[in-house]
Write a protein that holds these residues in place. Structure first.
Motif, mmCIF file in Angstrom:
data_model
loop_
_atom_site.group_PDB
_atom_site.id
_atom_site.type_symbol
_atom_site.label_atom_id
_atom_site.label_comp_id
_atom_site.label_asym_id
_atom_site.label_seq_id
_atom_site.Cartn_x
_atom_site.Cartn_y
_atom_site.Cartn_z
ATOM 1 N N VAL A 1 0.848 -1.193 0.092
ATOM 2 C CA VAL A 1 -0.036 -0.175 -0.060
ATOM 3 C C VAL A 1 0.927 1.188 0.011
ATOM 4 C CG1 VAL A 1 -2.036 -1.158 1.175
ATOM 5 C CG2 VAL A 1 -0.060 0.032 2.481
ATOM 6 N N PRO A 2 0.397 2.332 -0.454
ATOM 7 C CA PRO A 2 1.094 3.529 -0.538
ATOM 8 C C PRO A 2 1.451 4.111 0.995
ATOM 9 C CG PRO A 2 -0.842 3.832 -1.680
ATOM 10 C CD PRO A 2 -1.117 2.532 -0.981
ATOM 11 N N ASP A 3 2.816 4.512 1.091
ATOM 12 C CA ASP A 3 3.244 4.910 2.406
ATOM 13 C C ASP A 3 2.149 6.013 3.078
ATOM 14 O OD1 ASP A 3 5.528 3.567 2.008
ATOM 15 O OD2 ASP A 3 6.785 5.374 2.364
ATOM 16 N N GLY A 4 1.800 5.817 4.192
ATOM 17 C CA GLY A 4 1.039 6.582 4.816
ATOM 18 C C GLY A 4 -0.502 6.489 4.806
ATOM 19 N N ILE A 5 -0.876 5.530 3.882
ATOM 20 C CA ILE A 5 -2.378 5.226 3.578
ATOM 21 C C ILE A 5 -3.249 5.333 4.813
ATOM 22 C CG2 ILE A 5 -2.318 2.902 3.903
ATOM 23 C CD1 ILE A 5 -4.193 2.888 1.407
ATOM 24 N N ARG A 6 -4.446 6.168 4.936
ATOM 25 C CA ARG A 6 -5.257 5.925 6.120
ATOM 26 C C ARG A 6 -6.149 4.918 5.759
ATOM 27 N NH1 ARG A 6 -5.001 11.039 8.350
ATOM 28 N NH2 ARG A 6 -3.623 12.528 6.850
ATOM 29 N N ILE A 7 -6.650 4.494 6.947
ATOM 30 C CA ILE A 7 -7.638 2.990 7.156
ATOM 31 C C ILE A 7 -8.598 3.321 6.093
ATOM 32 C CG2 ILE A 7 -9.175 2.003 8.649
ATOM 33 C CD1 ILE A 7 -7.208 2.308 10.665
ATOM 34 N N GLY A 8 -9.510 4.291 6.123
ATOM 35 C CA GLY A 8 -10.453 4.793 5.086
ATOM 36 C C GLY A 8 -10.087 4.444 3.681
ATOM 37 N N GLU A 9 -8.953 4.698 3.314
ATOM 38 C CA GLU A 9 -8.499 4.583 1.888
ATOM 39 C C GLU A 9 -8.185 3.130 1.858
ATOM 40 O OE1 GLU A 9 -6.268 8.944 1.550
ATOM 41 O OE2 GLU A 9 -5.079 7.310 2.470
ATOM 42 N N LEU A 10 -7.541 2.394 2.722
ATOM 43 C CA LEU A 10 -7.444 0.844 2.485
ATOM 44 C C LEU A 10 -8.612 0.225 2.468
ATOM 45 C CD1 LEU A 10 -5.535 -1.493 2.697
ATOM 46 C CD2 LEU A 10 -6.033 -1.546 5.372
ATOM 47 N N LEU A 11 -9.654 0.749 2.920
ATOM 48 C CA LEU A 11 -11.021 0.075 3.078
ATOM 49 C C LEU A 11 -11.645 0.214 1.477
ATOM 50 C CD1 LEU A 11 -12.687 1.126 6.265
ATOM 51 C CD2 LEU A 11 -11.377 -0.911 5.560
ATOM 52 N N GLU A 12 -11.217 1.413 1.127
ATOM 53 C CA GLU A 12 -11.662 1.315 -0.228
ATOM 54 C C GLU A 12 -10.862 0.629 -1.377
ATOM 55 O OE1 GLU A 12 -14.404 3.034 -1.288
ATOM 56 O OE2 GLU A 12 -14.679 3.818 0.765
ATOM 57 N N MET A 13 -9.879 0.203 -1.088
ATOM 58 C CA MET A 13 -8.921 -0.600 -1.911
ATOM 59 C C MET A 13 -9.272 -2.082 -1.650
ATOM 60 S SD MET A 13 -5.048 0.257 -1.376
ATOM 61 C CE MET A 13 -4.592 -1.629 -1.804
ATOM 62 N N LEU A 14 -9.763 -2.366 -0.572
ATOM 63 C CA LEU A 14 -10.215 -3.786 -0.293
ATOM 64 C C LEU A 14 -11.788 -3.826 -0.899
ATOM 65 C CD1 LEU A 14 -9.147 -3.863 3.488
ATOM 66 C CD2 LEU A 14 -8.097 -4.891 1.588
ATOM 67 N N LYS A 15 -12.493 -2.843 -1.002
ATOM 68 C CA LYS A 15 -13.753 -3.200 -1.421
ATOM 69 C C LYS A 15 -13.673 -3.412 -3.047
ATOM 70 C CE LYS A 15 -16.016 0.513 0.847
ATOM 71 N NZ LYS A 15 -17.183 1.321 1.110
ATOM 72 N N GLU A 16 -12.521 -2.710 -3.615
ATOM 73 C CA GLU A 16 -12.101 -2.904 -5.210
ATOM 74 C C GLU A 16 -11.878 -4.241 -5.332
ATOM 75 O OE1 GLU A 16 -11.958 -0.740 -8.028
ATOM 76 O OE2 GLU A 16 -13.303 0.665 -6.550
ATOM 77 N N ARG A 17 -11.031 -4.754 -4.441
ATOM 78 C CA ARG A 17 -10.269 -5.977 -4.321
ATOM 79 C C ARG A 17 -11.392 -7.309 -4.233
ATOM 80 N NH1 ARG A 17 -4.952 -7.775 -3.861
ATOM 81 N NH2 ARG A 17 -4.751 -9.610 -2.704
ATOM 82 N N HIS A 18 -12.179 -6.988 -3.126
ATOM 83 C CA HIS A 18 -13.066 -8.062 -2.604
ATOM 84 C C HIS A 18 -14.514 -7.536 -2.881
ATOM 85 C CE1 HIS A 18 -9.848 -10.107 -1.222
ATOM 86 N NE2 HIS A 18 -9.537 -9.249 -0.331
ATOM 87 N N PRO A 19 -15.175 -7.686 -4.102
ATOM 88 C CA PRO A 19 -16.422 -6.964 -4.198
ATOM 89 C C PRO A 19 -17.522 -7.334 -3.287
ATOM 90 C CG PRO A 19 -15.495 -7.644 -6.278
ATOM 91 C CD PRO A 19 -14.485 -8.065 -5.282
ATOM 92 N N GLU A 20 -17.289 -8.791 -2.963
ATOM 93 C CA GLU A 20 -18.090 -9.281 -1.956
ATOM 94 C C GLU A 20 -18.556 -8.300 -0.905
ATOM 95 O OE1 GLU A 20 -15.395 -10.164 -2.957
ATOM 96 O OE2 GLU A 20 -14.948 -12.197 -2.225
ATOM 97 N N LEU A 21 -17.531 -7.405 -0.435
ATOM 98 C CA LEU A 21 -17.529 -6.349 0.586
ATOM 99 C C LEU A 21 -18.387 -5.085 0.279
ATOM 100 C CD1 LEU A 21 -13.817 -6.316 1.996
ATOM 101 C CD2 LEU A 21 -15.725 -7.355 3.168
ATOM 102 N N ARG A 22 -18.893 -5.195 -0.825
ATOM 103 C CA ARG A 22 -19.554 -3.837 -1.337
ATOM 104 C C ARG A 22 -20.782 -3.494 -0.708
ATOM 105 N NH1 ARG A 22 -17.499 -3.837 -7.405
ATOM 106 N NH2 ARG A 22 -15.425 -3.287 -7.170
#
Lengths: 142, 87, 142, 87
Positions: free
Chosen positions: B24-45
């Motif tokens: 992940v990019p340095d200093g990424i915030r949790i909210g930004e990580l969650l958006e990445m995870l929703k892209e990666r795992h559409p089940e979470l949407r």
């Protein structure tokens, strides 16, 4: 250990010994057990999954908050995980105080906090299939 | 930097794995990580990500409940899990 | 026996077994112990005197009232008498319910009723002499 | 008729005995028995006999709290005792 997550049955006498002291006149214990019924369904067993490290850390935070919030002597929080049959122990919360009033209040508070915060999840295996319990929601498990 | 993401209970079943390591990019915030995870795992949407009692998804960082604006460090462990039901 | 007055130490595991059932999800236990301090005096030991027959009968009446008054599954009331050292158990009250709320309420109520009604008297042996405790009054003994 | 009177805790020390049997008039009420006992044991005269929380003296008949107007039967057991302090 006064905060513990374990697969083993509780030894309540050991727990009481751990939080006893000559200053404690009132000890209030909450012991949860697997019931045979949940929302009209016959429960066959429960499967508890836990995020173990965080569960213990969160129980320790609840214990420390409880010791600050109430004029009690000590507090103990244990939780089980794994497969549990009807009648088995699930949770044990003990508060000891000079007097009983604060021990009752602290124990009631701590049980509520554990149910709200400690990362443990219950899957109920019933005669109508298995359900994840998430807060107040029941979601059919795969 | 790398972080470890852990999934528990129904989310473990939903996503099919218990944990994964992500670059992940340095200093990424949790909210930004969650958006990445929703892209990666559409089940979470379909799940409600929030920081209150209505959330379907709770988030912890290194074993402690975390708010969405916290920035992450290299090696952090982030966990996603449903509302708890111990007791 | 779910209501008992005894000289012997309590076996809490036995007590929990006596009031457990597949319907009981929440068990609330109050355990009283001899404290090392009372009203600023250092307590050396307690001597409990009991009107044994009436004490058991009164505990049974409290239990029956509790089972009518609260939606609980069961209730147990034990009390000790004789000479008890600091740290020893004095009273054990357990209420079991489907859910914890009613079990907490019933247990708190029953402990109050026992202290108000059951004919047991406490003589505190302290570093300033012995005192009969009568309700809230302390009266120097002989 | 005869009744048995029992004394507990501080009253046992005060009166010096744990129990006694007394010949009493048929159908005597508890309140009347208490007056007899105050005559018989002057140590009791300073104690407050009442049926409320202010009482220094509680009274039971056959193992159950009793009111002063209850008439007694032959063989009854009446107990006098201070406010209780179990727990």
């Amino acid at each position: 250990m006064k905060c513990r997550i374990t697969r083993d049955a509780f030894d309540i006498s050991e727990a009481v010994r751990l939080i006893s002291s000559p200053r404690a006149g009132g000890i209030v214990i909450f012991l949860g057990k697997v019931r045979n019924e949940s929302h009209g369904r016959k429960v066959l067993k429960l499967i508890y999954e836990a995020y173990e490290d965080m569960a213990v850390a969160e129980m320790e935070r609840i214990r420390e908050e409880g010791l600050r919030k109430f004029p009690i002597e000590d507090m103990l929080i244990w939780h089980r995980y794994g497969e549990l049959d009807v009648g088995e122990d699930t949770i044990l919360v003990i508060a000891s105080g000079k007097h009983r009033k604060e021990a009752f209040e602290a124990c009631i508070w701590a049980v509520d906090e554990v149910k709200r915060r400690v990362p443990v999840w219950k899957k109920e295996v019933t005669d109508e299939g298995a359900f994840w319990i998430e807060g107040g929601r029941h979601i059919r498990a795969g | 930097m790398r972080v470890k993401v852990r999934y528990f209970a129904r989310f473990r079943s939903l996503i099919g794995i218990g944990e994964e390591e992500l670059e992940v990019p340095d200093g990424i915030r949790i909210g930004e990580l969650l958006e990445m995870l929703k892209e990666r795992h559409p089940e979470l949407r379909n799940e409600v990500f929030a920081q209150d009692e209505d959330a379907d998804v709770n988030v912890s960082r290194n074993g402690r409940y975390a708010s969405f604006d916290e920035p992450l460090d290299d090696g952090d462990i982030v966990a996603l899990f449903p509302p708890v039901s111990g007791g």
